[in-house]
Design an enzyme around this catalytic site. Sequence first.
Site, PDB file in Angstrom:
ATOM      1  N   GLY A 181       0.915  -1.022   0.103  1.00  0.00           N
ATOM      2  CA  GLY A 181       0.030   0.009  -0.274  1.00  0.00           C
ATOM      3  C   GLY A 181       0.636   1.218   0.002  1.00  0.00           C
ATOM      4  O   GLY A 181       0.355   2.450   0.330  1.00  0.00           O
ATOM      5  N   LYS A 212      -0.227   2.130  -4.384  1.00  0.00           N
ATOM      6  CA  LYS A 212      -0.732   3.579  -4.659  1.00  0.00           C
ATOM      7  C   LYS A 212      -0.543   3.891  -6.106  1.00  0.00           C
ATOM      8  O   LYS A 212      -1.634   4.770  -6.740  1.00  0.00           O
ATOM      9  CB  LYS A 212      -0.403   4.589  -3.855  1.00  0.00           C
ATOM     10  CG  LYS A 212      -0.789   4.436  -2.276  1.00  0.00           C
ATOM     11  CD  LYS A 212      -2.309   4.683  -2.203  1.00  0.00           C
ATOM     12  CE  LYS A 212      -2.725   4.723  -0.608  1.00  0.00           C
ATOM     13  NZ  LYS A 212      -2.750   3.533   0.049  1.00  0.00           N
ATOM     14  N   ASP A 288      -8.375   5.886   1.925  1.00  0.00           N
ATOM     15  CA  ASP A 288      -7.261   6.579   2.742  1.00  0.00           C
ATOM     16  C   ASP A 288      -6.857   7.839   1.682  1.00  0.00           C
ATOM     17  O   ASP A 288      -6.840   7.717   0.453  1.00  0.00           O
ATOM     18  CB  ASP A 288      -6.249   5.880   3.226  1.00  0.00           C
ATOM     19  CG  ASP A 288      -5.603   5.069   2.049  1.00  0.00           C
ATOM     20  OD1 ASP A 288      -6.389   4.685   0.985  1.00  0.00           O
ATOM     21  OD2 ASP A 288      -4.437   4.543   2.108  1.00  0.00           O
ATOM     22  N   ASP A 289      -6.235   8.678   2.493  1.00  0.00           N
ATOM     23  CA  ASP A 289      -5.667  10.021   1.467  1.00  0.00           C
ATOM     24  C   ASP A 289      -6.406  10.553   0.508  1.00  0.00           C
ATOM     25  O   ASP A 289      -5.835  10.625  -0.583  1.00  0.00           O
ATOM     26  CB  ASP A 289      -3.944   9.358   1.271  1.00  0.00           C
ATOM     27  CG  ASP A 289      -3.222   8.669   2.293  1.00  0.00           C
ATOM     28  OD1 ASP A 289      -3.477   9.048   3.488  1.00  0.00           O
ATOM     29  OD2 ASP A 289      -2.240   7.716   1.898  1.00  0.00           O
ATOM     30  N   TYR A 328      -8.105   7.113   9.327  1.00  0.00           N
ATOM     31  CA  TYR A 328      -7.475   5.917   9.793  1.00  0.00           C
ATOM     32  C   TYR A 328      -6.195   6.189  10.826  1.00  0.00           C
ATOM     33  O   TYR A 328      -5.648   5.229  11.174  1.00  0.00           O
ATOM     34  CB  TYR A 328      -6.749   5.132   8.417  1.00  0.00           C
ATOM     35  CG  TYR A 328      -5.777   5.993   7.835  1.00  0.00           C
ATOM     36  CD1 TYR A 328      -4.579   6.384   8.353  1.00  0.00           C
ATOM     37  CD2 TYR A 328      -6.085   6.732   6.663  1.00  0.00           C
ATOM     38  CE1 TYR A 328      -3.321   7.143   7.601  1.00  0.00           C
ATOM     39  CE2 TYR A 328      -5.178   7.597   5.831  1.00  0.00           C
ATOM     40  CZ  TYR A 328      -4.025   7.594   6.513  1.00  0.00           C
ATOM     41  OH  TYR A 328      -3.075   8.616   5.763  1.00  0.00           O
ATOM     42  N   TRP A 384      -3.185  -1.729  10.325  1.00  0.00           N
ATOM     43  CA  TRP A 384      -2.171  -1.427   9.263  1.00  0.00           C
ATOM     44  C   TRP A 384      -1.042  -0.776   9.657  1.00  0.00           C
ATOM     45  O   TRP A 384      -0.915   0.377  10.251  1.00  0.00           O
ATOM     46  CB  TRP A 384      -2.810  -0.453   8.419  1.00  0.00           C
ATOM     47  CG  TRP A 384      -2.165   0.032   7.066  1.00  0.00           C
ATOM     48  CD1 TRP A 384      -0.936   0.530   6.944  1.00  0.00           C
ATOM     49  CD2 TRP A 384      -2.739   0.088   5.865  1.00  0.00           C
ATOM     50  NE1 TRP A 384      -0.593   0.958   5.822  1.00  0.00           N
ATOM     51  CE2 TRP A 384      -1.592   0.674   4.874  1.00  0.00           C
ATOM     52  CE3 TRP A 384      -4.009  -0.171   5.328  1.00  0.00           C
ATOM     53  CZ2 TRP A 384      -1.948   1.118   3.482  1.00  0.00           C
ATOM     54  CZ3 TRP A 384      -4.300   0.042   3.686  1.00  0.00           C
ATOM     55  CH2 TRP A 384      -3.165   0.601   3.190  1.00  0.00           C
ATOM     56  N   TRP A 385       0.203  -1.346   9.920  1.00  0.00           N
ATOM     57  CA  TRP A 385       1.365  -1.122  10.460  1.00  0.00           C
ATOM     58  C   TRP A 385       2.227  -0.534   9.305  1.00  0.00           C
ATOM     59  O   TRP A 385       2.625  -0.988   8.339  1.00  0.00           O
ATOM     60  CB  TRP A 385       2.159  -1.933  11.147  1.00  0.00           C
ATOM     61  CG  TRP A 385       3.409  -1.566  11.861  1.00  0.00           C
ATOM     62  CD1 TRP A 385       3.298  -0.468  12.747  1.00  0.00           C
ATOM     63  CD2 TRP A 385       4.184  -2.053  12.449  1.00  0.00           C
ATOM     64  NE1 TRP A 385       4.447  -0.371  13.390  1.00  0.00           N
ATOM     65  CE2 TRP A 385       5.100  -1.433  13.164  1.00  0.00           C
ATOM     66  CE3 TRP A 385       5.043  -3.518  12.129  1.00  0.00           C
ATOM     67  CZ2 TRP A 385       6.378  -1.660  13.923  1.00  0.00           C
ATOM     68  CZ3 TRP A 385       6.071  -3.775  12.690  1.00  0.00           C
ATOM     69  CH2 TRP A 385       7.003  -2.952  13.353  1.00  0.00           C
ATOM     70  N   ASN A 386       2.367   0.864   9.344  1.00  0.00           N
ATOM     71  CA  ASN A 386       3.253   1.594   8.385  1.00  0.00           C
ATOM     72  C   ASN A 386       4.749   1.315   8.742  1.00  0.00           C
ATOM     73  O   ASN A 386       5.482   2.301   9.161  1.00  0.00           O
ATOM     74  CB  ASN A 386       2.913   2.856   8.475  1.00  0.00           C
ATOM     75  CG  ASN A 386       1.858   3.242   7.270  1.00  0.00           C
ATOM     76  OD1 ASN A 386       1.950   2.557   5.985  1.00  0.00           O
ATOM     77  ND2 ASN A 386       0.847   3.974   7.591  1.00  0.00           N
ATOM     78  N   ASN A 420       2.732  -2.716   6.000  1.00  0.00           N
ATOM     79  CA  ASN A 420       3.207  -2.110   4.587  1.00  0.00           C
ATOM     80  C   ASN A 420       4.557  -1.956   4.673  1.00  0.00           C
ATOM     81  O   ASN A 420       5.194  -1.094   5.135  1.00  0.00           O
ATOM     82  CB  ASN A 420       2.508  -0.489   4.940  1.00  0.00           C
ATOM     83  CG  ASN A 420       2.385   0.080   3.394  1.00  0.00           C
ATOM     84  OD1 ASN A 420       2.594  -0.510   2.342  1.00  0.00           O
ATOM     85  ND2 ASN A 420       2.481   1.354   3.533  1.00  0.00           N
TER      86      ASN A 420
END
Length: 854
Positions: A181, A212, A288-289, A328, A384-386, A420
């Site tokens: 993502g 994306k 998102d975004d 989020y 959702w771990w960035n 991610n």
Amino acid sequence: MVISRKVMAALAAGVLTCGHVAAQEVDFDLSSQRSESQDVLPVPGKKLDHQGLVINPVPHQLTVDRNTRLDVTGGLRIIDKQEKFAEDFGFIAASKKGVKLTIDFGTKVASKQGVKAVSGAYVLTIDKKGIVITGYDEQGAFYGIQTLKQIMESPVAAEDNLPYITINDYPDLPNRGVVEGFYGTPWSHEVRMSLIDFYGKFKLNSYLYGPKDDPYHSCPNWRLPYPEKEAANIKELIQACRRNRVNFVWAIHPGQDIKWNEEDYQNLVNKFNWMYDLGVRSFAIFFDDISGEGTNPVKQVELLNRLNTDFVKAKGDVSSLVVCPTDYSKLWANPTPQGSLAIYGNTLDPSVQVFWTGDVVCSDLTKETQDWVNSRIKRPAYFWWNYPVTDYVRHILLQGPVYGLNTSLTANDLCGIASNPMEHGEASKLALYGVADYAWNTANYNALDNWERGLEVLVPQAKDAYRTFAIHSSDTENGYRRDESWETETFRISNYTDAQYQALLKEFEKVEKVPAEMEAGCTNKGLLKELNPWLQEFGKLGTRGKNAMMLIKLYEDGSDNNAFWNKYVENLMSEDDKKAYNAHKSGTMKLQPFYEHAMDDMAYGFYTKLAGKYPKVSRAISSFATIRSTSNKLMFDNDSTTFYTSGTAQKEGDWIGVDLGYVEDVKEVSILQGRNSVDDVDYFDHAVLECSADGKTWTALLPDLDKQYVIHWTGEPVKARYVRLKRLDSKKTNYAAIRSFEVNPAKVEALGFSLETEKPTQALYAFDENPETSYAQEGTLTFEIPQGVTGYTFLMNQSKQTAGITVSQLDKKGNVISELAVKSSYFELKLDKKAVKVQITGTTEIFELIPQCK
């Protein structure tokens, strides 16, 4: 003259000869001005001795009898009772006369063997009867095979002699996986295929496809079917996921231009049907975004609930939907009952899983953040771990341990975790090795031990070299900082022991050798290709760090100014060096800062020794933790295209400023905010410019700045040591960036003597009493000799010049009195009594022309 470290430190504090005393004050505690912790949390856990048995994820229950062994040198006779695993035993030598290996799954047989009633659970036994794998379901049996494979790859199974083992194992979280993502270049098809095999081997069960920059996932083409080649690739990915018992989840990102009408609803259903025909059986929708009407949570829920009825339930074989909401992150989520998360909780079908990144976009997984969101969405959130994503710091590779994940959480707190990763898929495997371990056996997760195991599993032939690179390539140098170089102790040159010196020198020597060792030993060529730009810069960092260590001894000796300065400038990073390093950074927490601090400290001390006063250098100060990184120097590099960034969201009371080192008359301040002066969002849009003599009492210079990228103040002199830009009340939560922060900038008219050159503003850097700045001399520079000056010390960089320069002394009529050819970077000019001007002809880099007085 031989000068000790203590004497040189005293000189650096300010010595009166031909100038004023400019001593650095050290009694002001800047920590009193900081509003957040400056410390990076250390990596938890410890390295364990696994005695040759390496299994990842770590099983819940493991019993090993090392004294009794099963000989499988004659191969294995595979009894696949459900006939589901014919393609999964390629690592085994099959033989009809071999030791029996029985594999089965199902609720009844699993119950008899004590397998936990959870999807993915299994029991594996190795004893005198052979090998038995029993899964709760097909996925569980497959995981038992993967565990057996790791056992046979471990040193404990050398020569196909297996110890007796009993493993009873199961996953803690139902969803364990990866979300592609990130922003930037999506993974290649080959990398995706490699990663899917990796997921299966280490028991990750979910791959969410949502890059994306895939135009058919997002705008503008989300309404259109994939072209033939891309569709074929997705079909192949789905097949690979099925082989590895991984759930392929195709995500769509329609929110930026979606219309809440029947036409776009049908466009969405059509796209889902096309993907269904390719083999997709799990879907996600990302909101998102985005901005505009697509952010409407009521419309989002209506769409999701309708899709759940019309598509998911109607198909019958489609998994529950997954959604990423617009809110989020807690940073900007509306916490009230009218907020979008509460709307989700009250009206969204309970089967839909909801993504959540935590307190901010990149943040730790904590009980507090899960409780906060779960109470609003009324279901366990999908974290959702960035991490290890680097689309916000693309010059960084994250190769450190996986930590920041609460080990007391259960499936009641979160329904799963999706990492991610970076756009560098092979280089992301080290982190994913840790995510797989945590998600499977949460309570027993040991971050440091997992990292040590991962290094050896991924690059066994060059483990030590990879470890050296990885331990120094862990930090983001940004808001979500990671511990780095924790085994390395650095120091300032005025205070160290011989043991510290030798240990650091040895580490730089190791770093220097890493590129060649990785090239020779890393068999994963895909990984090597991704790492290579960073490895090359890492090796250079080792070389310049090693050279800096040697320079310290030459500096301390102090007997040969010429030798020291020539070696010093040879070890400086050129502009090209800096650009290359800044594009592929490592060692940002300790190694590169040591190099820069050591070089700066030696330059300051050397200048003080020659000039008799401390140089005019500013130090960056701020409430932001990232001010401690060397990127703060980008505010002082005389380059308006580079910038220091806070790396974390701004809030009221945050500030960025400079410490001048001593109290002086502040007459002028110039600041360039943001990454540009046109439309950047990373700046203080409401701020005050203020100064202070003691860091406690502040005087406003410009009290109410509104939306100003360019800030300039002049006025009556104010006694101050500190100048800062402080944020006032504002709704902004962006980062803050500063391109330039100048206090009392040098001016030609303030020099006190005439200067003749085509570039007088740039030539000022040769006379600004700051050895960090330099002037690129070309052509001719002529300057007047002030009264009382008997000579000049030239600090230049001619290490890359072969022709050198010509230094001439001129009398009052402009006649040449003397002329010298100079090739050395260090030069002492004794002035003739009749000389009134000095003329420099040729090309060189001048750091400082230091006047010598009577």
